[in-house]
Design an enzyme around this catalytic site. Structure first.
Site, short mmCIF file in Angstrom:
data_model
loop_
_atom_site.label_atom_id
_atom_site.label_comp_id
_atom_site.label_asym_id
_atom_site.label_seq_id
_atom_site.Cartn_x
_atom_site.Cartn_y
_atom_site.Cartn_z
N ASP A 1 -10.59 2.11 -3.62
CA ASP A 1 -11.20 1.80 -2.32
C ASP A 1 -12.72 1.86 -2.42
O ASP A 1 -13.42 1.47 -1.49
CB ASP A 1 -10.72 2.80 -1.26
CG ASP A 1 -9.37 2.38 -0.69
OD1 ASP A 1 -8.95 1.24 -0.93
OD2 ASP A 1 -8.73 3.21 -0.02
N ASP B 1 0.83 -1.21 0.00
CA ASP B 1 0.00 0.00 0.00
C ASP B 1 0.87 1.27 0.00
O ASP B 1 2.08 1.21 0.28
CB ASP B 1 -0.89 -0.04 1.25
CG ASP B 1 -2.25 0.60 1.04
OD1 ASP B 1 -2.39 1.39 0.10
OD2 ASP B 1 -3.17 0.31 1.83
C1 DGJ Z 1 -5.90 1.71 1.76
C2 DGJ Z 1 -6.25 0.50 0.93
O1 DGJ Z 1 -6.69 0.87 -0.33
C3 DGJ Z 1 -7.29 -0.31 1.69
O2 DGJ Z 1 -7.71 -1.40 0.90
C4 DGJ Z 1 -6.71 -0.76 3.00
O3 DGJ Z 1 -5.64 -1.65 2.77
C5 DGJ Z 1 -6.25 0.44 3.80
N1 DGJ Z 1 -5.39 1.29 3.05
C6 DGJ Z 1 -5.55 0.02 5.06
O4 DGJ Z 1 -5.04 1.08 5.76
#
Ligand code: DGJ
Length: 725
Positions: free
Chosen positions: A550, A480
């Site tokens: 997301d 991430d």
């Molecule tokens: C952002 C990601 O896109 C989510 O899927 C998740 O992993 C969160 N971060 C976790 O902090």
């Protein structure tokens, strides 16, 4: 070979399945662009003329005054600064005398099968030498001793060309590269619409279209990543062309940091197109003997409109960009605990989710953010990659064991490039965070960014990640990246090197990606950046899939996935079914199937009825995996054309199988319409698996199917599958 050189005419011709790219060595060794578009036979080469043009007020090379030549209007392969070409430059070098006059002329060239790697940078690759051929053209500025090698690789089967530039200091004094675009393309007219993919967190890669206008127009990122806001992609679509017909040129930069993509339409209505590292905060000092490699750009041409362009990108990326053990291998169907638990979990809760997943038919459990340090919320502990034993009793190993005993694979979340000010590692090494002296360190999501230009930081990260990865049977890693970069500077770089900070940052990040993926080749790594904030071919070189957004709401995802599909294939598109509000599980499934597929929810909140539906969805996923991920995509009804419905179709390469999906976003009264398929064999007869009815490809493509009897309420969807008899 796909590249030929006519020594008499001094013309280069690069051919691919559907395109030709032609340029020549002109008088005084200027490299003059002649043509890029649909294929032209070799015997036409002698008929290619330069577009001689005179321009008043444009100063010209004194040796060419008797010719209608002006550097200001000629189409060039490289746009040099300050020696007569007044358009945006693709190359600007500030030499040791302090001026930035740059003038590259042809010196020599070589043509060979295959493709070179770009040191330290992601790039497309050849599987075998007959995949592609490369042309290297050496140019030189005789006054300063700067050299630029233009690299062109033609992918014969894919109507694609890659381009990049290598700059070398062949003088005895240092100079500074102020701008080095990956390519310069001078098209003869401006009768195009410019298409780009804009967006934001939770709504990435939405298509935007504008007519080219005189002057400069373009996009870019100055965020330290390729960004949610503007994907490093643009296309030029001939006016009047559409999804299925006409000229479409697509450009995609294989790079994950600050970039610029620009088109300048000049007073002669010519269009200069370029892409490369953002030059607004860039400078790179090159000592005598040193080299600088630009990132690579991918150029695709199609005369089958945007659809043809996209299919070329998809095949190319599936074959010549995605690498490693997971290339073309069916990805495990995963459940991720993020939207189910957020930070509130312990080992028993995770095992309960895993158990549910196994019994429902899934293949892998992924533990997301929150397993390390004291990370019970997003305010702390990034960088302290040591398991939180209050949550996972006895460490990671017992949890991995319990999940494996259930018969599932195990995945884990990291955000390697980030550091929380509230962390042990920050307290021990405050200079490991990106910062500049005497200024506050801005925070995003209460976090700062690790200085990836530093070898000691990268070693720390590799070693601490290896503590977990080397000692546990881990199958998947979600990588991430949740903020952009500010106060860009490194405590270790001398002042004259700070200007190249962003590029050094991404080279450092690529180095860590490289080390992790080489040390753990079995690992399936999924790229992520608050969803799709770093969704680019640079990341895809290291991670065969990227979390798309997301936003997991199926109706929003339609817009996101259609935009993403302009150049990225379904096989790399991270898409999950979640508990999000607006649609039922059938639509969630139909939309997430156009991607890597998986689930992101709290099983405790799923009814038995929904669970039974999910079980059948999983069977479908396995059955149609190859068709969706490696078939040809046809966009049937696009969200940018129709606010009510969206439809898409996957056709197998041999046209023996296809499926199409229709989603009704909003019900529209009095709909009784026919939907026409695309890309089928008109002579084949196709049997519908769901209804048993048989139709010819000709009927399906020309008359179409009536949708009258299929679900069409708000948020409803259906998919039909067909096989040739
Ligand atoms: C952002 C990601 O896109 C989510 O899927 C998740 O992993 C969160 N971060 C976790 O902090």
């Amino acid at each position: 070979m796909a590249i030929l050189f006519d020594a008499e005419k001094k013309i280069f011709k690069l051919d691919t399945a559907g395109s030709s790219y032609i340029f020549k060595i002109y008088d005084e060794n200027y490299l003059v662009h002649l043509y890029y578009g649909a294929k032209i036979p070799d015997y036409e080469l002698p008929d290619f003329e330069c577009r001689h043009m005179y321009a008043s007020f444009s100063a010209s090379n004194a040796h060419l005054l008797t010719k209608d030549f002006s550097a200001d209007v000629f189409p060039f392969e490289i746009g040099c600064n300050g020696c007569g070409d007044m358009r945006i430059s693709s190359l600007q070098i500030r030499n040791a005398d302090g001026n930035a006059a740059t003038d590259m002329r042809y010196v020599s060239h070589k043509i060979y099968p295959g493709k070179p790697a770009l040191p330290g940078l992601p790039a497309l690759y050849a599987n075998t030498d007959d995949d592609c051929a490369t042309l290297e053209v050496l140019t030189e500025d005789k006054v300063t001793g700067a050299q630029a090698t233009l690299l062109y690789t033609a992918f014969e089967k894919h109507a694609a060309i890659t381009r990049s530039v290598v700059i070398r200091n062949a003088s005895d004094k240092p100079f500074e590269i102020e701008k080095a675009m990956s390519f310069n393309l001078d098209l003869p007219d401006a009768d195009y619409d410019l298409l780009t993919l804009y967006g934001r967190h939770n709504m990435e890669r939405l298509l935007e279209k504008r007519p080219l206008a005189h002057g400069r127009q373009g996009i870019g990122s100055r965020r330290g990543s390729s960004s949610h806001q503007q994907n490093p992609f643009m296309a030029l679509l001939r006016r009047g062309a559409n999804e299925d017909h006409g000229d479409a040129y697509g450009f995609n930069l294989v790079y994950s940091c600050n970039y610029v993509a620009e088109v300048e339409v000049d007073f002669n209505n010519s269009s200069r197109v370029m892409m490369g590292i953002d030059d607004s905060d860039f400078g790179w000092t090159l000592a005598p003997g040193e080299e600088f490699w630009s990132p690579e750009a991918v150029l695709v041409y199609s005369n089958e409109g945007l659809g043809g362009m996209s299919r070329t990108f998809h095949r190319l990326y599936n074959n010549n960009l995605v690498r490693g053990e997971w290339k073309r291998k069916q990805r495990p169907l995963l459940i991720n605990n993020w939207e189910g638990t957020y930070f509130d979990f312990d080992d028993d809760k995770l095992v309960a989710i895993a158990k549910w997943a196994k019994e429902t038919g899934l293949d892998m459990f992924v533990m997301d953010d929150g397993w390390f340090g004291v990370r019970n919320d997003d305010r702390r502990s990034l960088g302290d990659w040591v398991v939180n034993e209050n949550k996972l009793k006895g460490g990671i190993a017992p949890l991995v064991k319990r999940v494996k005993e259930l018969g599932l694979r195990f995945g884990i979340w990291y955000e390697p490039e980030m550091i929380s000010p509230d962390s042990d590692i920050y307290r021990a090494h405050p200079d490991w965070c990106i910062h500049v002296p005497n200024r506050d360190r801005s925070q995003g999501r209460w976090q700062c960014v690790m200085d990836m230009t530093r070898a000691d930081v990268r070693d720390y990260l590799f070693n601490i990640m290896s503590e977990v990865l080397a000692h546990n049977d881990i199958d998947y890693l979600k990588w991430d990246f949740n903020r952009n970069i500010t106060e860009a500077g490194s405590a270790l770089l001398p002042p004259e090197r700070q200007k190249g900070f962003f590029h050094r940052y991404i080279l450092g990040t690529y180095d860590l990606f490289d080390r992790i993926t080489k040390a753990y080749p079995h690992l399936l790594v999924e790229g992520c950046s608050g969803g799709g904030g770093r969704y680019d071919p640079g990341i895809l070189y290291y991670t065969p899939q990227i979390w798309c957004s997301d936003n997991t709401d199926a109706l929003s995802r339609i817009d996101i996935q259609f935009g993403t599909s302009l150049c990225y294939p379904a096989s790399v598109q991270g898409a999950h079914v979640s508990a999000s509000r607006r649609t039922g599980y059938n639509t969630k499934k139909d939309v997430a199937m156009w991607g890597t597929f998986g689930y992101e929810l709290d099983p405790a909140k799923i009814s038995d009825e929904d669970r039974a539906v999910i079980k059948t969805q999983i069977e479908g996923y396995h059955k149609y995996y190859d068709l969706i991920h490696y078939g040809d995509l046809y966009r049937l009804i696009c969200p940018w054309d129709d606010p009510y419905k969206a439809a898409w179709e996957f056709v197998s390469e041999d046209k023996s199988e296809f499926m199409f999906t229709v989603v009704t976003k909003f019900y529209m009264e009095a709909q009784n319409f026919f939907i026409k398929m695309k890309g089928l064999d008109p002579a084949k007869r196709y049997v519908c698996e769901e209804t048993g009815k048989v139709f010819s490809g000709a009927l399906l493509m020309n008359a179409g199917l009536s949708l009258y009897h299929y679900p069409n309420g708000d948020g409803e969807s259906f998919a039909l599958h067909f096989k040739a008899e």
